[in-house]
Design an enzyme around this catalytic site. Structure first.
Site, PDB file in Angstrom:
ATOM      1  N   GLU A 167     -28.060  23.383  76.951  1.00 37.02           N
ATOM      2  CA  GLU A 167     -28.474  22.046  76.518  1.00 37.02           C
ATOM      3  C   GLU A 167     -27.615  21.571  75.347  1.00 37.02           C
ATOM      4  O   GLU A 167     -27.153  22.369  74.533  1.00 37.02           O
ATOM      5  CB  GLU A 167     -29.952  22.057  76.104  1.00 37.02           C
ATOM      6  CG  GLU A 167     -30.887  22.342  77.264  1.00 37.02           C
ATOM      7  CD  GLU A 167     -32.356  22.434  76.853  1.00 37.02           C
ATOM      8  OE1 GLU A 167     -33.202  22.240  77.727  1.00 37.02           O
ATOM      9  OE2 GLU A 167     -32.647  22.723  75.665  1.00 37.02           O
ATOM     10  N   CYS A 221     -25.347  17.820  68.952  1.00 42.20           N
ATOM     11  CA  CYS A 221     -25.623  19.232  68.710  1.00 42.20           C
ATOM     12  C   CYS A 221     -25.212  19.998  69.964  1.00 42.20           C
ATOM     13  O   CYS A 221     -25.761  19.764  71.040  1.00 42.20           O
ATOM     14  CB  CYS A 221     -27.111  19.414  68.412  1.00 42.20           C
ATOM     15  SG  CYS A 221     -27.599  21.111  68.102  1.00 42.20           S
ATOM     16  N   CYS A 227     -29.353  33.543  73.837  1.00 37.88           N
ATOM     17  CA  CYS A 227     -28.989  34.076  72.526  1.00 37.88           C
ATOM     18  C   CYS A 227     -29.582  35.475  72.377  1.00 37.88           C
ATOM     19  O   CYS A 227     -30.708  35.738  72.811  1.00 37.88           O
ATOM     20  CB  CYS A 227     -29.514  33.168  71.404  1.00 37.88           C
ATOM     21  SG  CYS A 227     -28.961  33.681  69.747  1.00 37.88           S
ATOM     22  N   CYS A 255     -34.476  35.137  66.991  1.00 36.96           N
ATOM     23  CA  CYS A 255     -35.114  34.590  65.798  1.00 36.96           C
ATOM     24  C   CYS A 255     -36.517  34.105  66.158  1.00 36.96           C
ATOM     25  O   CYS A 255     -36.724  33.446  67.186  1.00 36.96           O
ATOM     26  CB  CYS A 255     -34.287  33.454  65.224  1.00 36.96           C
ATOM     27  SG  CYS A 255     -32.625  33.972  64.709  1.00 36.96           S
ATOM     28  N   CYS A 283     -37.300  30.404  67.154  1.00 35.96           N
ATOM     29  CA  CYS A 283     -36.373  29.730  68.065  1.00 35.96           C
ATOM     30  C   CYS A 283     -36.712  30.002  69.517  1.00 35.96           C
ATOM     31  O   CYS A 283     -36.826  31.161  69.939  1.00 35.96           O
ATOM     32  CB  CYS A 283     -34.944  30.182  67.773  1.00 35.96           C
ATOM     33  SG  CYS A 283     -33.703  29.367  68.800  1.00 35.96           S
ATOM     34  N   CYS A 341     -35.079  21.236  65.910  1.00 34.26           N
ATOM     35  CA  CYS A 341     -34.623  22.565  65.489  1.00 34.26           C
ATOM     36  C   CYS A 341     -35.489  23.665  66.085  1.00 34.26           C
ATOM     37  O   CYS A 341     -36.715  23.644  65.955  1.00 34.26           O
ATOM     38  CB  CYS A 341     -34.639  22.667  63.968  1.00 34.26           C
ATOM     39  SG  CYS A 341     -33.303  21.742  63.205  1.00 34.26           S
TER      40      CYS A 341
END
Length: 331
Positions: free
Chosen positions: A77, A90, A97, A101, A104, A317
């Site tokens: 994305e 962004c 990933c 985290c 996230c 975020c």
């Protein structure tokens, strides 16, 4: 072009079509001779991702999220964020990933692979083709940890800032990281070091390790030392991003601890509101955000507290998850 028996200036023409005019079809490169265009189609392919989904927010000034699919089935994305004084894209640097985290959504997907530099640039090109306004700012703050794919990210950065190509200002393309000290030092050695955002999570090591279970193995002191070297080498001011959640890192004590950790680093602080995901934390109350900002300002810090963008399209975020993500097809 020389290898095809053509003149070097034809290469410059193709370069301009691709990176200035964002044309990805040889037939549309109309100042090239017809036989050359046919020859290019026979020898080369310009691969761009397929736009799977485009999600726009509740009003005309809302963020827009794009879901792209590459030829191997991998999906990522990007997010277009317009404001009164700038337009920002962004971009992602990895498919999924590995850093897990806690705040996230992307971390829940696991890691599939790195994006190549050309795949990153292709995601920019298609996003710009879908956007009326010229994108003036790029942040590597999408899916993935950019410094875990630093060579491809920096090659993409060079293409984005090439004055003979896309031509964005060096100061308008920013790389964000959760903190990989060795790679931060590597960035400082670049001929034109990129601007850097350090996502701190918490100014307390024990809490930071809970939030960032993999990146947290590099303690705050190690990151401070690397950022100090980066700042001295590059003379760039660093952005410290703090993603704030209610009861997690929104107290005045957290503000004071952040101030102490920063010390003499040349920074500005970007306070970001947490947007609810599976993790269970809550978005901070606005009075808490304002109190946090006021305390940091009282302590002498430069603070940015912008209006939250992208929440209505799950593109703020920590929310990028490519819910239709597909793993790459194995050869």
């Amino acid at each position: 072009m020389v290898s095809l028996g053509k003149k070097p200036f034809h290469g410059r023409q193709i370069h301009a079509w691709m990176y200035r005019r964002l044309v990805t079809n040889f037939d549309e490169m109309t100042d090239l001779a017809k036989d050359l265009r046919q020859q290019l189609k026979e020898h080369f392919v310009i691969t761009i991702p397929r736009l799977v989904e485009k999600v726009h927010g509740e009003d005309k000034d809302s963020a827009t999220k794009f879901l792209f699919e590459y030829p191997d089935g991998a999906r990522i994305e990007t997010v277009y964020i317009p404001t009164e004084d700038r337009s920002t894209l962004c971009v992602s640097s990895q498919v999924g990933c590995a850093y897990q985290c806690a705040f996230c959504e992307t971390g829940r997907l696991g890691f599939s692979r790195n994006l190549t530099a050309t795949e990153i640039i292709a995601s920019y090109i298609v996003s710009q083709q879908q956007t009326e306004e010229r994108i003036g700012n790029i942040v590597f703050m999408g899916m993935g940890e950019p410094l875990a794919n630093v060579n491809n990210v920096m090659q993409a950065w060079r293409i984005l800032t090439d004055p003979d190509g896309i031509g964005l200002s060096h100061r308008k393309v920013t790389i964000s990281t959760v903190g990989l000290p060795a790679q931060i030092r590597k960035l400082a050695q670049e001929e034109y070091p990129p601007k850097l955002v350090f996502s701190i999570g918490s100014p307390h090591d024990n809490k930071r390790r809970e939030l960032l279970p993999i990146a947290g193995k590099f303690c705050l002191a190690e990151n401070h030392a690397a950022l100090t070297e980066y700042a001295a080498q590059t003379r760039n001011r660093i952005t410290i991003a703090l993603l704030v959640a209610e009861g997690l890192n929104d107290s005045l004590d957290d503000a004071r601890a952040l101030h102490r950790w920063i010390g003499n680093l040349p920074v500005k602080i970007n306070l970001l509101r947490y947007n609810e995901t599976y993790a269970g934390w809550k978005r901070p109350r606005e009075e808490k955000m304002e109190a946090l900002a006021s305390e940091l300002i009282r302590l002498g810090r430069t603070v940015i507290l912008r209006t939250s963008r992208g929440r209505d399209v799950a593109a703020a975020c920590g929310q990028l998850a490519a819910k239709q993500l597909k793993p790459p097809q194995m050869p």
